[in-house]
Scaffold this active site. Structure first.
Site, PDB file in Angstrom:
ATOM      1  N   SER A 136      23.955  -4.419  10.119  1.00  0.00           N
ATOM      2  CA  SER A 136      23.517  -3.303   9.299  1.00  0.00           C
ATOM      3  C   SER A 136      24.385  -2.990   8.269  1.00  0.00           C
ATOM      4  CB  SER A 136      23.472  -2.076  10.484  1.00  0.00           C
ATOM      5  OG  SER A 136      23.016  -0.844   9.960  1.00  0.00           O
ATOM      6  N   THR A 244       7.430   5.051   3.616  1.00  0.00           N
ATOM      7  CA  THR A 244       7.124   6.479   4.174  1.00  0.00           C
ATOM      8  C   THR A 244       6.012   6.834   3.489  1.00  0.00           C
ATOM      9  OG1 THR A 244       7.708   8.842   4.406  1.00  0.00           O
ATOM     10  CG2 THR A 244       8.633   7.658   2.514  1.00  0.00           C
ATOM     11  N   LYS A 247       7.061  10.615   0.643  1.00  0.00           N
ATOM     12  CA  LYS A 247       7.973  10.749  -0.529  1.00  0.00           C
ATOM     13  C   LYS A 247       6.846  10.600  -1.726  1.00  0.00           C
ATOM     14  CE  LYS A 247      12.312  10.562   1.422  1.00  0.00           C
ATOM     15  NZ  LYS A 247      11.996  10.625   2.866  1.00  0.00           N
ATOM     16  N   THR A 362      25.504  13.963   6.067  1.00  0.00           N
ATOM     17  CA  THR A 362      24.818  13.052   4.989  1.00  0.00           C
ATOM     18  C   THR A 362      25.573  12.345   4.121  1.00  0.00           C
ATOM     19  OG1 THR A 362      23.203  14.863   5.433  1.00  0.00           O
ATOM     20  CG2 THR A 362      22.615  13.192   3.710  1.00  0.00           C
TER      21      THR A 362
END
Length: 403
Positions: A136, A244, A247, A362
């Site tokens: 990852s 998605t 957006k 974030t």
């Protein structure tokens, strides 16, 4: 234990750090995007939105709205169930076919959100493939991190966009062990772009699957809007493309696309898909109309890139600390959570400009910023007003300018 006190103390801690999230109540106006009405205790006022993820303004496009109205008139509001139990509407099937066509894959699968698509797919793969190790990127989205964590599969984190480090980690894994590389195309906080071709090269060298999150690129890159993987000619090398509909597509929902067998596996074993009610058919109809439009209108993508570059140049000329990116995202560095929130508040209350502060977790502490997302519909005049307002706020708060 005093539960109420515990909750209050935790929230108070966020407020003290300047990280408490305050929701800004707005009403978007059809045909007037990026303008909106801002609701306050003193009434409403007009503002300009500079932080929307409706990157291309498709959420208010007449083609999308007409398709949604038609679908509501035809089959009502909700889908009426999960995809397996009475909720498999014709509009869902057509949208999945459109998504597969967009990415040049055999199949696609709808989810209620991009978050759910990421979490469910990664969790299902990691938990179901015996001995699978997931590699990852260190800056992957929370939805990917949570999906990997809940899979309980072994995971190895490689330095952000560092293909050499990724290969070092892949070389440490058993040769015949299953492997999955999870990464994004456009990283939304810094606006940088992954070296997709090089990652695919090492994936093939070590017989690893690839999972590419294209949520901040679908609709905006590639000749037909298939994302950075389409632009770079790499879509056919990706095992799973995730995206998605909320957006650039302008509606709501998420999906994964890939081979028929791979997508059917997630459809059959992914609990986040199996046990979720279907998205409203009108949402699926609107998303499909948006994708069909974007496939045929590359000039909208060209305009979008031009607007982002124009704003970057204006910010640089003014000496504001904009982070240079190769994408449509334009971050302006503040470097402190409380002052970032202050800057956002001043822009909204005194200048009618809405840019949400981006704070930890974030982004890392010390890298707090205002994340600006220009659209094809922002004008030069609005950009000039934004730059002037930022300069006024920077002066008032004595914030650091560019070096």
């Amino acid at each position: 234990m005093d539960y109420a006190r515990f909750f209050e103390e935790q929230v108070s801690g966020l407020k003290a750090e300047g990280r408490y999230r305050v929701f800004t109540e707005i009403m978007r106006r059809v045909s007037r995007f990026p303008e909106a009405a801002y609701y306050t205790q003193r009434g409403t006022r007009d503002i300009v939105v500079w932080c929307s993820n409706d990157y291309l303004g498709m959420g208010q496009h007449p083609t999308v709205l007409a398709a949604m109205h038609e679908a509501i008139d035809l089959c009502g509001a909700g889908a009426g169930g999960t995809r397996n139990i009475s909720g498999n509407n014709r509009f869902h099937v057509l949208l999945e076919q459109e998504l597969a066509s967009l990415h040049g894959t055999e199949a696609a699968l709808l989810f209620t959100s991009g978050y759910t698509a990421n979490m469910t797919t990664l969790m299902t793969l990691g938990a179901s493939i015996p001995g699978c190790t997931i590699f990852s990127d260190s800056q992957n989205h929370n939805s990917m991190i949570e999906g990997i964590r809940h899979s309980r599969a072994p995971r190895m984190v490689f330095r952000h966009n560092d293909v050499a480090h990724l290969e070092e980690l892949l070389a440490q894994a058993p040769v015949n062990a299953p492997k999955l590389i999870a990464f994004e195309s456009v990283y939304s906080m810094d606006g940088d772009i992954a070296p997709i071709e090089k990652i695919c090269d090492v994936a093939e060298k070590y017989n690893a699957m690839t999972f590419l999150d294209e949520v901040h690129a679908v609709g905006m890159y590639g000749a037909h809007g298939g994302g950075v993987s389409e632009r770079d000619g790499q879509s056919h090398r990706i095992t799973f493309i995730q995206g998605t509909l909320a957006k650039a597509i302008g509606v709501h929902g998420g999906y994964v696309a890939g081979s028929r067998a791979a997508v059917d596996f997630i459809r059959s074993f992914g609990q986040g898909f199996i046990f979720s009610s279907s998205m409203p058919p009108a949402v699926a109809a609107g998303a499909r109309a948006s994708i069909q439009y974007l496939k045929q209108h590359n000039e909208l993508r060209d305009r979008h890139q031009e607007r982002a570059e124009t704003l970057r140049q204006k910010l640089a000329a003014a000496g504001l600390p904009a982070i240079v990116t190769k994408s449509h995202i334009v971050p302006v560095l503040v470097g402190d959570a409380a002052r970032c929130k202050q800057a956002s508040d001043l822009l909204l209350d005194e200048h009618g400009i809405y840019i949400q502060p981006i704070n930890y977790p974030t982004v890392p502490r010390g890298s707090e910023r205002l994340r600006i997302t220009p659209t094809p519909l922002h004008t030069d005049a609005q950009m000039d007003d934004l730059v002037g307002s930022l300069l006024a706020v920077w002066a008032k708060l004595d914030l650091k300018m560019s070096a």
